[in-house]
Design an enzyme around this catalytic site. Structure first.
Site, PDB file in Angstrom:
ATOM      1  N   ARG A  33       0.844  -1.213   0.000  1.00  0.00           N
ATOM      2  CA  ARG A  33       0.000   0.000   0.000  1.00  0.00           C
ATOM      3  C   ARG A  33       0.874   1.256   0.000  1.00  0.00           C
ATOM      4  NH1 ARG A  33      -5.281  -1.584   1.994  1.00  0.00           N
ATOM      5  NH2 ARG A  33      -5.825   0.577   1.639  1.00  0.00           N
ATOM      6  N   ARG A  37      -2.848   7.493   1.872  1.00  0.00           N
ATOM      7  CA  ARG A  37      -3.161   8.758   2.557  1.00  0.00           C
ATOM      8  C   ARG A  37      -2.062   9.283   3.465  1.00  0.00           C
ATOM      9  NH1 ARG A  37      -8.444   6.209   4.629  1.00  0.00           N
ATOM     10  NH2 ARG A  37      -6.927   4.545   4.412  1.00  0.00           N
ATOM     11  N   ARG A  46      -6.372  13.265  -3.904  1.00  0.00           N
ATOM     12  CA  ARG A  46      -7.732  12.944  -3.467  1.00  0.00           C
ATOM     13  C   ARG A  46      -8.633  14.178  -3.367  1.00  0.00           C
ATOM     14  NH1 ARG A  46     -10.907  10.880  -2.331  1.00  0.00           N
ATOM     15  NH2 ARG A  46     -11.194   9.573  -0.505  1.00  0.00           N
ATOM     16  N   ASP A  82      -7.603  -1.206  -6.664  1.00  0.00           N
ATOM     17  CA  ASP A  82      -8.030  -1.819  -5.407  1.00  0.00           C
ATOM     18  C   ASP A  82      -8.499  -3.243  -5.660  1.00  0.00           C
ATOM     19  OD1 ASP A  82      -8.499  -1.000  -2.451  1.00  0.00           O
ATOM     20  OD2 ASP A  82     -10.207  -2.265  -2.992  1.00  0.00           O
ATOM     21  N   TYR A 159     -15.655  -9.742   1.345  1.00  0.00           N
ATOM     22  CA  TYR A 159     -16.221  -8.400   1.141  1.00  0.00           C
ATOM     23  C   TYR A 159     -17.614  -8.475   0.528  1.00  0.00           C
ATOM     24  CZ  TYR A 159     -12.074  -5.996   2.663  1.00  0.00           C
ATOM     25  OH  TYR A 159     -11.064  -5.524   3.446  1.00  0.00           O
TER      26      TYR A 159
HETATM   27  O1  CP3 Z   1      -0.027   1.449  -3.455  1.00  0.00           O
HETATM   28  C1  CP3 Z   1      -0.544   0.322  -3.495  1.00  0.00           C
HETATM   29  O2  CP3 Z   1      -0.185  -0.616  -2.773  1.00  0.00           O
HETATM   30  C2  CP3 Z   1      -1.571   0.015  -4.568  1.00  0.00           C
HETATM   31  C3  CP3 Z   1      -2.922   0.169  -4.241  1.00  0.00           C
HETATM   32  C4  CP3 Z   1      -3.737  -0.700  -3.296  1.00  0.00           C
HETATM   33  C5  CP3 Z   1      -4.844  -0.156  -2.596  1.00  0.00           C
HETATM   34  N1  CP3 Z   1      -5.501  -1.169  -1.974  1.00  0.00           N
HETATM   35  C6  CP3 Z   1      -5.209   1.273  -2.593  1.00  0.00           C
HETATM   36  C7  CP3 Z   1      -6.185   1.789  -1.629  1.00  0.00           C
HETATM   37  C8  CP3 Z   1      -3.705  -2.066  -3.010  1.00  0.00           C
HETATM   38  C9  CP3 Z   1      -2.691  -3.110  -3.453  1.00  0.00           C
HETATM   39  C10 CP3 Z   1      -4.839  -2.356  -2.186  1.00  0.00           C
HETATM   40  C11 CP3 Z   1      -5.168  -3.721  -1.714  1.00  0.00           C
HETATM   41  C12 CP3 Z   1      -6.315  -3.877  -0.815  1.00  0.00           C
HETATM   42  N2  CP3 Z   1      -7.496  -3.191  -0.796  1.00  0.00           N
HETATM   43  C13 CP3 Z   1      -6.412  -4.912   0.152  1.00  0.00           C
HETATM   44  C14 CP3 Z   1      -5.379  -5.993   0.403  1.00  0.00           C
HETATM   45  C15 CP3 Z   1      -4.261  -5.519   1.241  1.00  0.00           C
HETATM   46  C16 CP3 Z   1      -4.606  -5.333   2.684  1.00  0.00           C
HETATM   47  O3  CP3 Z   1      -4.457  -4.179   3.147  1.00  0.00           O
HETATM   48  O4  CP3 Z   1      -5.000  -6.287   3.344  1.00  0.00           O
HETATM   49  C17 CP3 Z   1      -7.651  -4.790   0.790  1.00  0.00           C
HETATM   50  C18 CP3 Z   1      -8.175  -5.666   1.903  1.00  0.00           C
HETATM   51  C19 CP3 Z   1      -8.337  -3.701   0.173  1.00  0.00           C
HETATM   52  C20 CP3 Z   1      -9.715  -3.229   0.479  1.00  0.00           C
HETATM   53  C21 CP3 Z   1      -9.736  -1.821   0.888  1.00  0.00           C
HETATM   54  N3  CP3 Z   1      -9.491  -0.746   0.052  1.00  0.00           N
HETATM   55  C22 CP3 Z   1     -10.038  -1.308   2.179  1.00  0.00           C
HETATM   56  C23 CP3 Z   1     -10.359  -2.160   3.391  1.00  0.00           C
HETATM   57  C24 CP3 Z   1      -9.965   0.085   2.096  1.00  0.00           C
HETATM   58  C25 CP3 Z   1     -10.309   1.089   3.182  1.00  0.00           C
HETATM   59  C26 CP3 Z   1      -9.333   1.109   4.260  1.00  0.00           C
HETATM   60  C27 CP3 Z   1      -8.073   1.801   3.835  1.00  0.00           C
HETATM   61  O5  CP3 Z   1      -6.994   1.198   4.007  1.00  0.00           O
HETATM   62  O6  CP3 Z   1      -8.157   2.914   3.356  1.00  0.00           O
HETATM   63  C28 CP3 Z   1      -9.587   0.427   0.771  1.00  0.00           C
HETATM   64  C29 CP3 Z   1      -9.365   1.760   0.227  1.00  0.00           C
HETATM   65  C30 CP3 Z   1      -8.039   2.036  -0.394  1.00  0.00           C
HETATM   66  N4  CP3 Z   1      -7.357   1.200  -1.225  1.00  0.00           N
HETATM   67  C31 CP3 Z   1      -7.284   3.246  -0.245  1.00  0.00           C
HETATM   68  C32 CP3 Z   1      -6.128   3.096  -1.019  1.00  0.00           C
HETATM   69  C33 CP3 Z   1      -5.048   4.119  -1.223  1.00  0.00           C
HETATM   70  C34 CP3 Z   1      -7.709   4.499   0.547  1.00  0.00           C
HETATM   71  C35 CP3 Z   1      -8.846   5.147  -0.174  1.00  0.00           C
HETATM   72  C36 CP3 Z   1      -8.849   6.628  -0.072  1.00  0.00           C
HETATM   73  O7  CP3 Z   1      -8.029   7.299  -0.722  1.00  0.00           O
HETATM   74  O8  CP3 Z   1      -9.724   7.172   0.639  1.00  0.00           O
END
Ligand code: CP3
Length: 358
Positions: A33, A37, A46, A82, A159
């Protein structure tokens, strides 16, 4: 004895050598990730666009991907997207707000039967983002490898059933107990979707695929063997057949009770959290694959000294054996400091090189 390559390797050779468990000049490092943020530049992006819009517009996905690459100087880029993206064209509503993801839940066979499995045609924007990122990376000196990814069928099912990130996951637990056939039907559809979705990313130019099984660790080993393993295996078999050279990284959170069973996945790289040292996991899995990880993400909010110690401990514990990709044990959190992430990468490079040249 393995011999250390004397000349510095290219970033792409280093990453693929680590995945294949060949010797390296130093282990590669990236951060799960890594664009998010905790970065002021991401927060500024954003302000201009909703998260889903960043995922859907290739030039914004490129911008997010490259801000992590440029600010952190990591050894791998990861597509900005995502894991929930393929759920929308299956027929589920997917949104993200302050509380995290919101998915319209499916909990019975009638709803599952309605889900579409031909989604790749609607996800062309993901392939376009990969193409654009590859073009940008390729135009630079020593281009980085690009990672694509998907959720594992089980984690996507979690999910789809829960409708978002929930604490106790009782809707999923009820499916396991009361409606295993419906759960299998959903997993079957997801496995049908995930293989071609990852294959599309490879065809567009990613060098490796990471499958995130963030929630597989909720299951007992017996349940995991029924509800997660066979569906991920299907995806892995599909990818191996379509792209035999492309490394597959499997991410497992809270899954130390599933080791050594995880070896049955036959992935190239197992990515694990910080609960057990890599040296122990390596022994328990009979050195069946390379390991990625496993520094505790919380250290990214601690002092520079603590970060350096954590990264050095992780590298020393694995030792100068082939097959280590340095990373966190889970995604970096919004309260991390960018300087902390930069320290993490710098120390991983310096200490990794010292370890391998000793
Ligand atoms: O930079 C990177 O690694 C690439 C992008 C990436 C995101 N999500 C961006 C993101 C990757 C590889 C993911 C994987 C992801 N998404 C997982 C597996 C990894 C893990 O953390 O277990 C999961 C479970 C998700 C589902 C998800 N997406 C959740 C639970 C959330 C909300 C909680 C959070 O961490 O923000 C997201 C949103 C998300 N995905 C954001 C980002 C940058 C934040 C969204 C925002 O900008 O408001």
């Amino acid at each position: 004895m393995t011999t250390t390559p004397r000349d510095p390797m290219t970033a792409r050779d280093r990453f693929s050598a680590a995945c294949r468990r060949d010797p390296v000049d130093r282990p590669p490092v990236w951060i799960m990730r890594q664009a998010g943020r905790y970065m002021s530049s991401y927060r500024a992006l954003r302000e201009r666009a909703h998260f889903l819009e960043i995922c859907r517009r290739p030039e914004l996905s490129l911008e997010a991907t490259m801000m992590a690459v440029d600010q952190l100087e990591v050894d791998a880029a990861i597509l900005f997207s995502d894991i929930l993206i393929p759920l929308a064209p299956m027929g589920l509503s997917v949104d993200f707000d302050e509380g995290g993801p919101k998915v319209s839940p499916v909990r019975d066979l009638a709803a599952i039967d309605k889900l579409s499995t031909s989604v790749v045609g609607e996800l062309g924007y993901v392939a376009d983002a990969v193409t654009l990122i590859r073009k940008t990376l390729d135009s630079r000196p020593d281009p980085l490898p690009l990672l694509g990814f998907s959720g594992s069928p089980f984690t996507l099912a979690t999910y789809a059933i829960e409708g978002g990130t929930t604490k106790n996951k009782h809707a999923l637990r009820r499916m396991v107990w009361d409606h295993p056939d419906a759960l299998h039907a959903l997993l079957d559809k997801l496995a049908t979707v995930v293989g071609p979705y990852c294959s599309m990313q490879v065809a567009a130019g990613v060098h490796a695929i990471q499958l995130f099984d963030t929630w597989g660790g909720l299951l007992t080993e017996d349940e995991w063997r029924r509800f997660s393993l066979p569906y991920t295996q299907r995806v892995i078999r599909y990818l191996r057949q379509a792209h035999p050279q492309v490394p597959i990284i499997h991410y497992a959170l809270d899954a130390t009770h599933l080791v050594p069973g995880l070896a049955d996945l036959q992935c190239d790289v197992l990515s694990v959290d910080h609960k057990e040292p890599l040296s122990l996991i390596r022994e328990k899995t009979g050195r069946a694959f390379a390991l990625q990880g496993n520094v505790e993400p919380g250290v990214m909010t601690a002092s520079t000294t603590a970060i350096a110690r954590a990264v050095e401990n992780c590298l020393d514990d694995y030792g100068a054996h082939p097959g280590h990709i340095v990373n966190l044990g889970h995604g970096i959190t919004p309260d991390a400091r960018v300087e902390a992430a930069q320290t993490f990468v710098r120390v991983a490079k310096e200490h990794g090189a010292a370890l391998w040249s000793a």
